[in-house]
Every structure is written in structure tokens, then in C-alpha cells.
Scaffold this active site. Structure first.
Site, PDB file in Angstrom:
ATOM      1  N   HIS A   1       9.293   1.061   2.865  1.00 32.51           N
ATOM      2  CA  HIS A   1      10.419   1.134   3.801  1.00 32.51           C
ATOM      3  C   HIS A   1      11.326  -0.062   3.515  1.00 32.51           C
ATOM      4  CE1 HIS A   1       8.126  -1.956   5.828  1.00 32.51           C
ATOM      5  NE2 HIS A   1       7.108  -1.128   5.955  1.00 32.51           N
TER       6      HIS A   1
ATOM      7  N   HIS B   1       9.769  -3.461   2.897  1.00 35.31           N
ATOM      8  CA  HIS B   1       9.242  -3.724   1.550  1.00 35.31           C
ATOM      9  C   HIS B   1      10.376  -4.052   0.584  1.00 35.31           C
ATOM     10  CE1 HIS B   1       5.819  -0.981   2.926  1.00 35.31           C
ATOM     11  NE2 HIS B   1       5.193  -2.084   2.550  1.00 35.31           N
TER      12      HIS B   1
ATOM     13  N   MET C   1       0.848  -1.189   0.000  1.00 37.29           N
ATOM     14  CA  MET C   1       0.000   0.000   0.000  1.00 37.29           C
ATOM     15  C   MET C   1       0.890   1.248   0.000  1.00 37.29           C
ATOM     16  SD  MET C   1      -3.430  -0.974   2.040  1.00 37.29           S
ATOM     17  CE  MET C   1      -2.792  -0.768   3.668  1.00 37.29           C
TER      18      MET C   1
ATOM     19  N   SER D   1       4.646   0.795   7.585  1.00 38.23           N
ATOM     20  CA  SER D   1       4.391   2.143   7.060  1.00 38.23           C
ATOM     21  C   SER D   1       3.747   3.011   8.138  1.00 38.23           C
ATOM     22  CB  SER D   1       3.471   2.071   5.849  1.00 38.23           C
ATOM     23  OG  SER D   1       4.030   1.205   4.893  1.00 38.23           O
TER      24      SER D   1
HETATM   25  O1  PAF Z   1      -0.217  -5.909   3.365  1.00 37.38           O
HETATM   26  C1  PAF Z   1      -0.619  -4.948   2.664  1.00 37.38           C
HETATM   27  O2  PAF Z   1       0.069  -3.944   2.469  1.00 37.38           O
HETATM   28  C2  PAF Z   1      -2.019  -5.018   2.058  1.00 37.38           C
HETATM   29  O3  PAF Z   1      -2.911  -5.664   2.908  1.00 37.38           O
HETATM   30  C3  PAF Z   1      -2.037  -5.652   0.657  1.00 37.38           C
HETATM   31  C4  PAF Z   1      -1.608  -7.102   0.686  1.00 37.38           C
HETATM   32  C5  PAF Z   1      -1.132  -4.859  -0.281  1.00 37.38           C
HETATM   33  C6  PAF Z   1      -3.452  -5.609   0.087  1.00 37.38           C
HETATM   34  O4  PAF Z   1      -3.928  -4.298  -0.005  1.00 37.38           O
END
Ligand code: PAF
Length: 279
Positions: free
Chosen positions: A34, A37, A30, A186
Site C-alpha cells: 500500500h 510501503h 509481506m 495490509s
Molecule cells: O513488518 C513486516 O512486514 C514483517 O514483519 C517483516 C519485517 C517483513 C518480516 O517478515
């Protein structure tokens, strides 16, 4: 790096990768990227030929409009981070591209979504399974990498893929932590410096739970050990701690090998979650 903004563009990019013999690794996010990710991106890059990061703040999975509105959206920084990390494509659709005004179909998860986060955030996992299905349909990844911080999400996505024969290999990447142990998230970006300092009580509470389990404690004693650590931090408000079986996500009444402990703690209006293996 290719920027994809509609499901049609995503599908076209995906078809091209497969036509040219490249496997696709997807890192669904989303945004507000950071190091956690980026570790998922590296993981995907080791397993596949083309890596796509999706960036979409999914309104369907938020219970409160205020949480959705205040979710950080630093898209320029995110794109720069993806470029630097060697990502091949970013899929960043608008809300309207994902959900037309006529949109009404949902993917409904089963009992795995009933406890823990599902109990606290009704409808949350239905939003997750719906958007993940849409991301998988548009991007047709061979592999998708999810962080273990959202452990329940990972288990539910694995079930989703198995139940709907989606043919995507799901990787659960270990939780990436700051040096003091706080799980990267985040949402950490929204903590004040005082709240950030206080938030270390979250991983410490799980350390205390683990110590209690190793000392032969019952599930109640394990939970209490965690609760005590959070209760000692004035800026923290404990929501839940649970000792659960990672396959069923159900609470257990006896501590045995292979269990996990999960918790959710509030700092002001920011809710942090964490979990770890109890053994
Ligand atoms: O973990 C997340 O950031 C969200 O739940 C995802 C998997 C991107 C779905 O919106």
C-alpha cells in the site's frame, strides 16, 4: 526490474550491485503493498542506489494458521506497484526456498520481545528476527527501512543488528496514515466497510491518550482514556494499550517526556496495531 526467487539469486544480485559500486536499500515486506510501503521505497531510494523490496509472508511469525492462510497475497499487483515505483529488484522467495524441510535454526530475541506484541503473540518476534536475518544475509543491504507502525519490531531489529554486528543501517520511517488517521496496514484490506469506518477509533484512542498525558494524567489514566474511546465502538474489541519507554519497551509508572503509547484492537478476526509519541 529484476525478480529474485531464491537466496542464491538474491546474493548474486547483491554482490553485483556492490561490485559495481552501488549501495543497496532493502524494504522488507509481506506484500499486499500500500502507500505506506511505497513511502518506505521512496525513503530507501533517497538513501541508496539500488532498492530491493522483499515480499514474503513469513510462516514463522504467525501464531495462528488461519491468520497466515488469510493474509492477502496479491503478487501481480505488488509486482506492478514495485515496477511503477522504480524498484530495482523484488525478492519474492517461496516458502520452500526460505525454509527447507531440514530447517531448524532460529534467531532468538531477548527481553525486548517479552512485552506488548511479544506477550500477546508468543514466538512472533523469533519468527521476525529469524527471517530478517535471512533477508539481510541473502541481500546484504547497506540500509533497511522499516515502518514505525511496528514499533517494537523496529526496536528489536535495531538490537538484532547491533548484537550480531550485521552492519545494516536501520531506518524507522514515520507511520503513514489514511486521511482519517488510520495507520496504513495490509490488514486494513480485510476490513468490511463497517469495520473500516469503526477502525478510526484506533488512532482516536491514541489521540485521547495523548490529550490525557498532556493534561498531566498518570499512565493508568492515559491508558483509560484510550480504552474508553475503543469501548464506545461496538465493532471494536480492545486488546491492550500501554505507555512505554521507547528504548526499553517497558511499561512506565510515571508519564515523562519521550514516552510512547501503543495499542492493539480487534475488528472481528482482524487485529490492528498502532502507536504514537505521547509528547
Ligand atoms: O513488518 C513486516 O512486514 C514483517 O514483519 C517483516 C519485517 C517483513 C518480516 O517478515
Amino acid at each position: 526490474m529484476k525478480l529474485l526467487t531464491t537466496p542464491a539469486e538474491a546474493l548474486e544480485w547483491s554482490r553485483r550491485q556492490h561490485r559495481e559500486g552501488r549501495t543497496i536499500g532493502l524494504v522488507p515486506t509481506m506484500g499486499a503493498l500500500h502507500h505506506g510501503h511505497l513511502a518506505l521505497v521512496d525513503d530507501a531510494a533517497e538513501r541508496t542506489d539500488s532498492v530491493c523490496v522483499s515480499i514474503f509472508v513469513n510462516p514463522l511469525q504467525f501464531n495462528e494458521g488461519a491468520d497466515f492462510d488469510s493474509y492477502p497475497r496479491p503478487i501481480d499487483e505488488d509486482l506492478a506497484a514495485c515496477e511503477k515505483a522504480g524498484v530495482d529488484a523484488v525478492y519474492a522467495p517461496t516458502g520452500r526456498a526460505m525454509y527447507s524441510s531440514a530447517f531448524e535454526t532460529r534467531v532468538v530475541p531477548g527481553t525486548l520481545a517479552e512485552q506488548m506484541e511479544g506477550a500477546m503473540r508468543p514466538g512472533h518476534f523469533e519468527g521476525v528476527t529469524t527471517v530478517v536475518t535471512k533477508l539481510f544475509t541473502a541481500l546484504r543491504p547497506d540500509v533497511a527501512v522499516f515502518g514505525q507502525k511496528d514499533f517494537q519490531q523496529l526496536v528489536i531489529v535495531r538490537r538484532l543488528v547491533a548484537d550480531l554486528d550485521l552492519g545494516v543501517e536501520i531506518i524507522g520511517h514515520p507511520i503513514e496514515r489514511d486521511p482519517d488517521g488510520l495507520a496504513m496496514s495490509s490488514r486494513n484490506l480485510r476490513l468490511t466497510p463497517e469495520q473500516r469506518a469503526a477502525a478510526v477509533c484506533v488512532p482516536r484512542s491514541l489521540d485521547a491518550a495523548t490529550a490525557a498525558a498532556r493534561a498531566g494524567g498518570t499512565p493508568d489514566q492515559v491508558v483509560q482514556a484510550a480504552v474508553d474511546v475503543v469501548a464506545a465502538e461496538p465493532l471494536a474489541r480492545h486488546e491492550y494499550t500501554t505507555v512505554f519507554d521507547p528504548r526499553t519497551l517497558r511499561e512506565v509508572d510515571q508519564v515523562t517526556d519521550g514516552l510512547r503509547v501503543a495499542t492493539a484492537v480487534w475488528f472481528g478476526d482482524i487485529r490492528l496495531i498502532d502507536n504514537r509519541d505521547l509528547t
